[in-house]
Design an enzyme around this catalytic site. Sequence first.
Site, PDB file in Angstrom:
ATOM      1  N   GLU A 502       9.772  87.254 112.895  1.00 45.83           N
ATOM      2  CA  GLU A 502      10.294  87.786 111.890  1.00 45.83           C
ATOM      3  C   GLU A 502      11.997  87.918 111.925  1.00 45.83           C
ATOM      4  O   GLU A 502      12.397  89.108 111.519  1.00 45.83           O
ATOM      5  CB  GLU A 502       9.666  88.814 111.174  1.00 45.83           C
ATOM      6  CG  GLU A 502       8.277  88.230 110.744  1.00 45.83           C
ATOM      7  CD  GLU A 502       7.468  89.704 109.988  1.00 45.83           C
ATOM      8  OE1 GLU A 502       8.175  91.029 110.055  1.00 45.83           O
ATOM      9  OE2 GLU A 502       6.338  89.414 109.749  1.00 45.83           O
ATOM     10  N   GLU A 583       0.700  85.626 111.017  1.00 44.18           N
ATOM     11  CA  GLU A 583       0.223  86.876 110.544  1.00 44.18           C
ATOM     12  C   GLU A 583      -0.608  86.744 109.021  1.00 44.18           C
ATOM     13  O   GLU A 583       0.196  86.428 107.992  1.00 44.18           O
ATOM     14  CB  GLU A 583       1.407  88.062 110.379  1.00 44.18           C
ATOM     15  CG  GLU A 583       1.816  88.435 111.890  1.00 44.18           C
ATOM     16  CD  GLU A 583       2.953  89.512 111.500  1.00 44.18           C
ATOM     17  OE1 GLU A 583       3.281  90.161 110.705  1.00 44.18           O
ATOM     18  OE2 GLU A 583       3.863  89.413 112.511  1.00 44.18           O
TER      19      GLU A 583
END
Length: 894
Positions: A502, A583
């Site tokens: 991220e 995720e």
Amino acid sequence: MPRYPDHRYAACAIALTILVSPVAEAQTQRIRLDEWRFQQGDPAGNTVDLRYDVRPVVERSADGKVADAMPDAAVVVDAANQRVLKPWILPSANAFIADPAKRHVRPAGDPGSDVPYVRATFDDAAWQRVQLPHDWAIAGPFLKDGPYGGMGRLRTWGPAWYRRTIDIAAADRGKSVFLDVEGAMAYATVWLNGHLVGGWPYGYNSWRLDLTPYVVPGQRNQLSIRLDNPPESARWYPGAGLYRDVWLVKTRAVHVAQWGSVVRTPSVSKEAAEVTLALSVDNDDTTPATVEVTSDLYALDANGARTGKAVARIAPVRQTVAAKATARFDGRTTIAHPRLWGPPPTQAPNRYVAVSQVRLNGRLVDSYETRFGVRDIRFEGARGVLVNGEAVTLNGVNNHHDLGAIGAAFNMRAAERQLEILREMGVNAIRLSHNPPAPGLLELTDRMGFLVIDEVFDSWERKKTPLDFHLIFPDWHEADLRAMLRRDRNHPSIMLWSVGNEVGEQYTGEEGAKIARELVSIVRQEDTRPTTTAMNYAKPDMPLPAEVDVININYQGGGIRTLPGQYPGFRAKFPTKVLFESESASALSSRGEYLFPVSGSVSGPVRPGSGGDPVTHQVSAYELHAADFGSTPDREWSAIDQNPGVAGEFVWTGFDYLGEPTPYYTSRSSYSGIVDLAGFPKDRYWLYQARWRPTLKFAHILPHWSWPGREGQVTPVQVFSSADEAELFVNGVSQGRVKRAPYAYRFRWDFVTYQPGEVKVVTWKNGQPWASETVATTGAATALKASVDRNRIMADGRDLAFVTLDVVDAAQRIAPAAKPPVRFRVEGPGVLVATDNGDPTDLTAFPSAVRHAFNGKALAIVRADEGARGPITLIAEADGLVPARVVITPVPPG
């Protein structure tokens, strides 16, 4: 023989043999440095600048928001004036910088040599004695006030020192001596005999320093290590201290280089496997050396011990290694009818070891063991991940590096216990979020057969917290990435390298893609496995996804709330690349806390009166709520099942972890785990087990059925099972028979009225009886009941026993709402390491011997003294309840 071998030797017993055998004297000695003296803070009145570099000053406003500014302009990086230590630390990275022109030159001098803590004459008798691995922050106390929830409400920052002496015998004169550190949090600086040796800023990587120029053979040498973990350096609990093992390594001038072997299996079939081995040999001497390398390959048993005769041999390779240089010795062989490595239950994690011997002028000078697995892993866009030709759906979880109540201090048994609990649920893959793990964890994933995503960075040049890795990324990203790759590349469990999580560069278009391109290039120089980066923002038409080999997306797959899912777009843009959710979910719950009213949806945010209690800061265990950026398993699976090109998922998270306690940042630990911080499964565990182990016959009812005061009120009942039809009974009265609807993953009876008694479910699959379950109203708590995961543990000062404490009624049923304070004590040759209960709001320090049970359960962790003999008894007591005790037998290692 110790149960868990390290990477270089088959067991510690071999290392001991090396210390005493005349033949082995010529070989490498690897000595674990366990005992240290520890002290927080720099010396009183210290005026020497011991900072690695100049960091931003972190300032917080009254509302807790962060604003950072640079310090006074007069404080600058100035090697000549020794204002900071960075110029002396940077050369530690040189072995991992490919371009010689970019390597660092050490300035003259030894900054810090005047600091009392680095001198041999300093008396540290008053310092704390500690055993490594050591996480000094985990003992607490918790910080009840202030904006520290993200880092677990534990203070992990500030200078800390470790000191000890190391014995370098006179006979070691002429040897090379190294310090190997598996992990130190963070900005480590090392002095030996007052000389600044070097250091390593990144707290998660393993690294080596050459002590040779500074050792004095024939006497004790003073070793001092300073750590300076910054505040605001992480989004979760990073831990503190020398939290992994530290080793003293002594070699002959000619020896195998650090992480100096590379084993690959370029061709694998049931009939034969081609094995290549490249061994790098260092010559630290001032004259060239003619060296011969031979390697034999052996099969390993399930515990990692060598079995039988060699199954293959690599022909001797001889060449000259120039002075102060490294040479690579390449060889290959074939293993007939290989035992393949693969994930259970359909495959087995078989392993081999290559034993390489290095001879100088016919004399054995070094021996090196490389553990590996023979397997073929392929990534195909249409079929997903193929292991030895079998398409394996990724039933994965993310895990942070802390081990609950023992913190970041790595412990093999604690990590093994976590993996055992996850495997029972059906997990076959682990994503290591978001940093290189302890080497021992990869030994476990190899041995137990988990597929692994090994990840190196949580940030690149763009920060997530004011003092995170972005400050050192420009100087250290190449060294840190290469160090992880070289350390870990022989592990068969690793299927994929992740170069980031991220990262903010998702937002910067070609600028961010350029950094990704550089990192991917480094991976391809070091290894053959594919690359990825986890993306929570980047979309298919952006530059970043094109730079990696495998597409990982966080939370975007099925969409979030009203946002559309991104699976179709990524599949269309990258049809030949494997796609999965790195995720998924981030569902939230507190074990055993059922809040009313119950949502009629399957994926809602946590809000007051809808999944969350703003007073108790607990989240409903009906498993219907998720973080604002995520969703529940139900929504994730619906999206995956409607997009068959998705190779699987990695749930956020397998276990609760310290820090990031969304949505209540006054708490200590997260709510996202399928298993709570103490290792007790939440109801979600059985929801995942039903999907990931569809042939396992069970039915799990929630909630419990002990609700005094709710008589006559609506109390919904749900059942998790892989059955396709279920009927619920309350005190013998049917509440209806339900067939599973398409894209539904639980059975629901939303309008059941509570009355004390018994709830029973009967299930069917394909028209045949499947499983049944009964939950009854319990009586008042009358006793404590203790059980232990293993009643025999090694008396090595490291092995642990995990004792589960249940609060039960007269019928031995768990009292589901019981929260009495429990007093633990140990009798015999052992210690109580920590206690826990899985309650994210509990700010009682982990070493406390008094712990409130949380919804009927508590945990105690016990360690045997080193060399212990005789039984260890753990006793648990609570006012008004019959006490419990459990006996643990220590077993001598060997």
